[in-house]
Design an enzyme around this catalytic site. Sequence first.
Site, mmCIF file in Angstrom:
data_model
loop_
_atom_site.group_PDB
_atom_site.id
_atom_site.type_symbol
_atom_site.label_atom_id
_atom_site.label_comp_id
_atom_site.label_asym_id
_atom_site.label_seq_id
_atom_site.Cartn_x
_atom_site.Cartn_y
_atom_site.Cartn_z
ATOM 1 N N GLY A 1 -4.657 6.288 -7.666
ATOM 2 C CA GLY A 1 -4.424 4.851 -7.808
ATOM 3 C C GLY A 1 -5.710 4.053 -7.963
ATOM 4 N N ALA A 2 -6.714 4.360 -7.153
ATOM 5 C CA ALA A 2 -7.959 3.587 -7.198
ATOM 6 C C ALA A 2 -8.678 3.814 -8.531
ATOM 7 C CB ALA A 2 -8.865 3.965 -6.028
ATOM 8 N N ASN B 1 -0.408 -3.869 -6.137
ATOM 9 C CA ASN B 1 -0.887 -3.881 -4.743
ATOM 10 C C ASN B 1 -0.850 -5.287 -4.155
ATOM 11 O OD1 ASN B 1 -3.130 -5.078 -5.953
ATOM 12 N ND2 ASN B 1 -4.532 -4.171 -4.467
ATOM 13 N N LYS C 1 3.433 1.147 -3.873
ATOM 14 C CA LYS C 1 2.788 0.456 -5.004
ATOM 15 C C LYS C 1 3.582 0.537 -6.313
ATOM 16 C CE LYS C 1 -1.988 0.568 -3.398
ATOM 17 N NZ LYS C 1 -3.395 0.858 -3.718
ATOM 18 N N THR D 1 0.851 -1.171 0.000
ATOM 19 C CA THR D 1 0.000 0.000 0.000
ATOM 20 C C THR D 1 0.894 1.229 0.000
ATOM 21 O OG1 THR D 1 -1.911 1.021 1.043
ATOM 22 C CG2 THR D 1 -0.361 -0.067 2.530
HETATM 23 P P1 NDP Z 1 -4.704 8.861 -4.413
HETATM 24 O O1 NDP Z 1 -4.072 9.785 -3.436
HETATM 25 O O2 NDP Z 1 -3.871 8.193 -5.453
HETATM 26 O O3 NDP Z 1 -5.864 9.688 -5.212
HETATM 27 C C1 NDP Z 1 -6.789 10.491 -4.534
HETATM 28 C C2 NDP Z 1 -7.822 11.003 -5.524
HETATM 29 O O4 NDP Z 1 -8.816 11.745 -4.795
HETATM 30 C C3 NDP Z 1 -7.256 11.965 -6.566
HETATM 31 O O5 NDP Z 1 -7.989 11.830 -7.755
HETATM 32 C C4 NDP Z 1 -7.509 13.326 -5.896
HETATM 33 O O6 NDP Z 1 -7.559 14.377 -6.821
HETATM 34 C C5 NDP Z 1 -8.882 13.078 -5.327
HETATM 35 N N1 NDP Z 1 -9.238 13.993 -4.251
HETATM 36 C C6 NDP Z 1 -8.790 13.977 -2.971
HETATM 37 N N2 NDP Z 1 -9.385 14.949 -2.255
HETATM 38 C C7 NDP Z 1 -10.224 15.594 -3.110
HETATM 39 C C8 NDP Z 1 -11.111 16.708 -2.974
HETATM 40 N N3 NDP Z 1 -11.254 17.333 -1.814
HETATM 41 N N4 NDP Z 1 -11.831 17.085 -4.060
HETATM 42 C C9 NDP Z 1 -11.697 16.444 -5.250
HETATM 43 N N5 NDP Z 1 -10.866 15.387 -5.432
HETATM 44 C C10 NDP Z 1 -10.138 14.992 -4.382
HETATM 45 O O7 NDP Z 1 -5.504 7.795 -3.569
HETATM 46 P P2 NDP Z 1 -6.064 6.371 -4.038
HETATM 47 O O8 NDP Z 1 -6.631 6.499 -5.409
HETATM 48 O O9 NDP Z 1 -5.059 5.336 -3.757
HETATM 49 O O10 NDP Z 1 -7.246 6.163 -2.988
HETATM 50 C C11 NDP Z 1 -8.439 6.935 -3.093
HETATM 51 C C12 NDP Z 1 -9.445 6.378 -2.104
HETATM 52 O O11 NDP Z 1 -9.763 5.056 -2.476
HETATM 53 C C13 NDP Z 1 -8.904 6.287 -0.664
HETATM 54 O O12 NDP Z 1 -9.877 6.849 0.185
HETATM 55 C C14 NDP Z 1 -8.771 4.817 -0.395
HETATM 56 O O13 NDP Z 1 -9.136 4.499 0.935
HETATM 57 C C15 NDP Z 1 -9.780 4.234 -1.350
HETATM 58 N N6 NDP Z 1 -9.430 2.881 -1.792
HETATM 59 C C16 NDP Z 1 -10.326 1.899 -1.542
HETATM 60 C C17 NDP Z 1 -10.073 0.626 -1.929
HETATM 61 C C18 NDP Z 1 -11.077 -0.417 -1.622
HETATM 62 O O14 NDP Z 1 -10.772 -1.599 -1.820
HETATM 63 N N7 NDP Z 1 -12.266 -0.056 -1.163
HETATM 64 C C19 NDP Z 1 -8.831 0.252 -2.654
HETATM 65 C C20 NDP Z 1 -7.965 1.372 -2.914
HETATM 66 C C21 NDP Z 1 -8.266 2.631 -2.474
HETATM 67 P P3 NDP Z 1 -6.194 15.168 -7.226
HETATM 68 O O15 NDP Z 1 -5.528 14.343 -8.287
HETATM 69 O O16 NDP Z 1 -6.690 16.470 -7.712
HETATM 70 O O17 NDP Z 1 -5.369 15.282 -5.966
#
Ligand code: NDP
Length: 291
Positions: free
Chosen positions: A135-136, A94, A73, A69
């Site tokens: 990532g997600a 992952n 990754k 994690t």
């Molecule tokens: P990343 O940090 O790679 O990406 C975060 C994403 O959220 C980006 O697109 C970011 O946009 C956006 N973001 C964050 N805050 C805001 C905001 N206030 N307004 C608009 N966009 C926002 O994280 P991950 O993709 O790894 O994880 C994202 C979520 O997915 C986490 O909460 C994690 O817990 C969850 N997850 C769940 C899994 C599951 O199995 N249920 C598996 C993997 C992840 P920007 O690019 O502009 O920063």
Amino acid sequence: MSQELNFKQELVGCFGFPVAENPTQAMIEPAFRALGLDWRYLTLEVKPEDLPAAVAGARAFGFQGFNCTIPHKVAVIEHLDGLGESASLMGAVNCVVNRDGKFIGENTDGKGFVSSFRELADPTGQSMLLLGAGGAARAIGVEMALAGVRRITLANRSEERGRELEALLKGPVTEATGGGLEVNYLPWDGDIEVPEGTGIVVNATSIGLFPDVDARVALDVDTLTPEMVVADVIPNPPRTRLVREATERGCQVIDGLGMLVAQGVIGIEYWTGQTPDPAVMRSALEEVFGA
Ligand code: NDP
């Protein structure tokens, strides 16, 4: 007559930093017990500078594999012996799997999403609105395209990251699907209206994750209709504001626990060759989150 005794467990685990709040062990170990497997899943705090030693240690201890994690990754890839198709397309791993002594990097996040989606509907030919480009979102976009989704509208707060995912989907992913994938980037300023013809809406951002449970995804929820499947990746809390609002509008809903459990099922299948009971895993997580 004495019976043969074995005090040596098979080992898997999770490498992350920070990692203490990662709940994966809470769902994997009950699944092992239910399968009658004397395996252990260790939650291991690995600092970025210690990752090479940690992977070498996993080899020395004969780990059957491990999850990676944040922040490992991408960094783990150079320490592995090979990559599966989706991990290679996404450039992120992952789940590492020990196959005949070789550590192979897989990505189960998107596969888990697809498997929880398939319980409700067939992705083939569908249109999806994907919010987020981290990532997600990458994992979901790639796997849903490979699973047959034909149109992806993508929105992300930072345009640069959104465009990167757009380029990945339009280039190598479209090629891997054999063509015919339509991808549109939508600037995300103000509430997004769900585009005409959309069947799948996914929040793949971290908006709504504990402790910011009241944070709102900028989406016009009045454009959600009952034929749509609405998914939220947030596992804690599982009933996010978006999940509640979509449920009120009659949509079918996938919560973050659905995806978490489904990717855990795939990880256990990769490591052990056996299929665990997802209900055991979900109820273990619900207990942890008080859901
Ligand atoms: P990343 O940090 O790679 O990406 C975060 C994403 O959220 C980006 O697109 C970011 O946009 C956006 N973001 C964050 N805050 C805001 C905001 N206030 N307004 C608009 N966009 C926002 O994280 P991950 O993709 O790894 O994880 C994202 C979520 O997915 C986490 O909460 C994690 O817990 C969850 N997850 C769940 C899994 C599951 O199995 N249920 C598996 C993997 C992840 P920007 O690019 O502009 O920063």
